[in-house]
Design an enzyme around this catalytic site. Structure first.
Site, PDB file in Angstrom:
ATOM      1  N   ASN A   9       0.871  -1.179   0.000  1.00  0.00           N
ATOM      2  CA  ASN A   9       0.000   0.000   0.000  1.00  0.00           C
ATOM      3  C   ASN A   9       0.907   1.228   0.000  1.00  0.00           C
ATOM      4  O   ASN A   9       1.460   1.587   1.032  1.00  0.00           O
ATOM      5  CB  ASN A   9      -0.892  -0.028   1.247  1.00  0.00           C
ATOM      6  N   TRP A  10       1.030   1.831  -1.168  1.00  0.00           N
ATOM      7  CA  TRP A  10       1.949   2.980  -1.281  1.00  0.00           C
ATOM      8  C   TRP A  10       1.379   4.243  -0.659  1.00  0.00           C
ATOM      9  O   TRP A  10       2.077   5.244  -0.533  1.00  0.00           O
ATOM     10  CB  TRP A  10       2.271   3.246  -2.749  1.00  0.00           C
ATOM     11  N   LYS A  11       0.107   4.225  -0.337  1.00  0.00           N
ATOM     12  CA  LYS A  11      -0.577   5.426   0.175  1.00  0.00           C
ATOM     13  C   LYS A  11      -0.346   6.584  -0.800  1.00  0.00           C
ATOM     14  O   LYS A  11      -0.218   6.357  -1.992  1.00  0.00           O
ATOM     15  CB  LYS A  11      -0.118   5.747   1.602  1.00  0.00           C
ATOM     16  N   HIS A  93      -9.527   0.911   4.793  1.00  0.00           N
ATOM     17  CA  HIS A  93      -8.258   1.162   5.493  1.00  0.00           C
ATOM     18  C   HIS A  93      -8.517   2.117   6.660  1.00  0.00           C
ATOM     19  O   HIS A  93      -9.357   3.014   6.557  1.00  0.00           O
ATOM     20  CB  HIS A  93      -7.240   1.757   4.509  1.00  0.00           C
ATOM     21  N   GLU A  95      -7.018   4.607   7.666  1.00  0.00           N
ATOM     22  CA  GLU A  95      -6.872   6.033   7.328  1.00  0.00           C
ATOM     23  C   GLU A  95      -8.135   6.550   6.630  1.00  0.00           C
ATOM     24  O   GLU A  95      -8.522   7.703   6.814  1.00  0.00           O
ATOM     25  CB  GLU A  95      -5.616   6.238   6.461  1.00  0.00           C
ATOM     26  N   GLU A 165      -5.435  -5.232  10.414  1.00  0.00           N
ATOM     27  CA  GLU A 165      -4.431  -4.192  10.635  1.00  0.00           C
ATOM     28  C   GLU A 165      -4.731  -3.478  11.948  1.00  0.00           C
ATOM     29  O   GLU A 165      -5.560  -2.545  11.970  1.00  0.00           O
ATOM     30  CB  GLU A 165      -4.474  -3.173   9.495  1.00  0.00           C
ATOM     31  N   GLY A 171       2.117   2.197  10.634  1.00  0.00           N
ATOM     32  CA  GLY A 171       3.015   3.340  10.494  1.00  0.00           C
ATOM     33  C   GLY A 171       3.705   3.746  11.779  1.00  0.00           C
ATOM     34  O   GLY A 171       4.303   4.816  11.858  1.00  0.00           O
ATOM     35  N   SER A 210       3.203  -2.225  10.271  1.00  0.00           N
ATOM     36  CA  SER A 210       4.663  -2.208  10.438  1.00  0.00           C
ATOM     37  C   SER A 210       5.310  -3.550  10.103  1.00  0.00           C
ATOM     38  O   SER A 210       6.287  -3.950  10.744  1.00  0.00           O
ATOM     39  CB  SER A 210       5.047  -1.741  11.847  1.00  0.00           C
ATOM     40  N   GLY A 231       2.673  -1.176   4.287  1.00  0.00           N
ATOM     41  CA  GLY A 231       2.699   0.246   3.963  1.00  0.00           C
ATOM     42  C   GLY A 231       4.124   0.721   3.731  1.00  0.00           C
ATOM     43  O   GLY A 231       4.702   0.538   2.653  1.00  0.00           O
ATOM     44  N   GLY A 232       4.713   1.306   4.770  1.00  0.00           N
ATOM     45  CA  GLY A 232       6.036   1.939   4.652  1.00  0.00           C
ATOM     46  C   GLY A 232       7.085   1.072   3.976  1.00  0.00           C
ATOM     47  O   GLY A 232       7.828   1.543   3.093  1.00  0.00           O
TER      48      GLY A 232
HETATM   49  C1  PEP Z   1      -0.917   0.106   5.922  1.00  0.00           C
HETATM   50  O1  PEP Z   1      -1.031   1.320   5.776  1.00  0.00           O
HETATM   51  O2  PEP Z   1      -1.760  -0.663   5.427  1.00  0.00           O
HETATM   52  C2  PEP Z   1       0.215  -0.378   6.697  1.00  0.00           C
HETATM   53  C3  PEP Z   1       0.198  -1.613   7.114  1.00  0.00           C
HETATM   54  O3  PEP Z   1       1.218   0.529   6.928  1.00  0.00           O
HETATM   55  P1  PEP Z   1       2.630   0.208   7.628  1.00  0.00           P
HETATM   56  O4  PEP Z   1       3.141  -1.079   7.039  1.00  0.00           O
HETATM   57  O5  PEP Z   1       3.484   1.383   7.281  1.00  0.00           O
HETATM   58  O6  PEP Z   1       2.373   0.082   9.081  1.00  0.00           O
END
Ligand code: PEP
Length: 248
Positions: A9-11, A93, A95, A165, A171, A210, A231-232
């Site tokens: 997930n590049w956001k 998600h 967010e 999640e 994040g 994470s 994500g990151g």
């Molecule tokens: C996400 O946004 O779906 C996510 C899991 O982010 P991160 O891996 O950065 O925690």
């Protein structure tokens, strides 16, 4: 039995140049039995599909409208997603829920709109830190999953993915322990089984929060964890590639 899925997930990150470099690195040396997906901002999706022609990496999106077409400024419809040949879309998600006010009803409507077009939702669920500390994790996750299952009805549950999640892990650098992840994943699979055992057996449940190269193998090895929503770490080619390799 369930092919692992690793979805990035590049956001709202990237540029034409950054995306090209990231994908060039990711493609080279990628060797995994897992299904691999990148979900860039939608404006880049078609260009990335072209860049990835001939590679096994698929392109998905991060959000979608529940409407088919019309006066919905700024929105992208499931029909448009299908038109591009894209299969997977992340919905619900945290967010989207916390920053854009989406509730379980909105998420269920998107789920139905996607599955009605034969597309595959990646349905995100997860508790906040306050909810976990109050002992409400299972109650919250159950309500989020059930809201969708109930609205969708059995005919729309042929092909979808769930991503557990924990909001406190997204994040933040904090990851659920393998025990915490497995406990929730098993509850989610149990909920699916109450509806249909075969559906529960085939539906992939990803962990997100994470996930990185250093913890992916321990998480993905768990019996009810079928991959990751990343994500990151999906913005760092070496990290994402290592997570894909940890998945099989
Ligand atoms: C996400 O946004 O779906 C996510 C899991 O982010 P991160 O891996 O950065 O925690």
């Amino acid at each position: 039995m369930r092919q692992p899925l690793v979805a990035g997930n590049w956001k709202m990150n990237g540029s034409l140049e950054e995306n090209r470099k990231l994908l060039d690195k990711l493609v080279s040396g990628l060797n995994t039995k897992a299904e691999v997906l990148v979900c860039p901002p939608s404006v880049y999706a078609q260009g990335i599909r072209e860049q990835l022609t001939g590679s096994a990496i698929k392109v998905g999106l991060q959000n979608v409208s529940d409407k088919a077409s019309g006066a919905y400024t700024g929105e992208v419809s499931p029909l448009m997603v299908k038109d591009l040949g894209i299969e997977y879309v992340v919905i619900g998600h945290s967010e989207r829920r916390s920053l854009f006010g989406e509730n379980d009803e909105d998420v269920a409507a998107k789920f139905c709109a996607l599955t009605d077009q034969g597309l595959v939702p990646i349905l995100c669920v997860g508790e906040t830190l306050e909810e976990r500390e109050a002992g409400d994790t299972m109650k919250v996750v159950t309500a989020q999953v059930e809201a969708v299952l109930r609205t969708a009805g059995p005919e729309r549950l042929a092909n979808f993915v769930i991503a557990y999640e924990p909001v406190w892990a997204i994040g933040t650098g904090l990851t659920a322990t393998p025990e915490q992840a497995q406990e929730v994943h098993a509850v989610i699979r149990g909920l699916l089984a109450e509806h249909d055992q075969a559906m529960a057996d085939r539906t992939r449940i990803l962990y997100g929060g994470s996930m990185k190269a250093a913890n992916a193998a321990d998480l993905i090895a768990l019996p009810d964890v079928d991959g990751g929503l990343v994500g990151g770490a999906s913005l760092i080619a070496e990290e994402f590639q290592a997570i894909c390799h940890a998945a099989g």
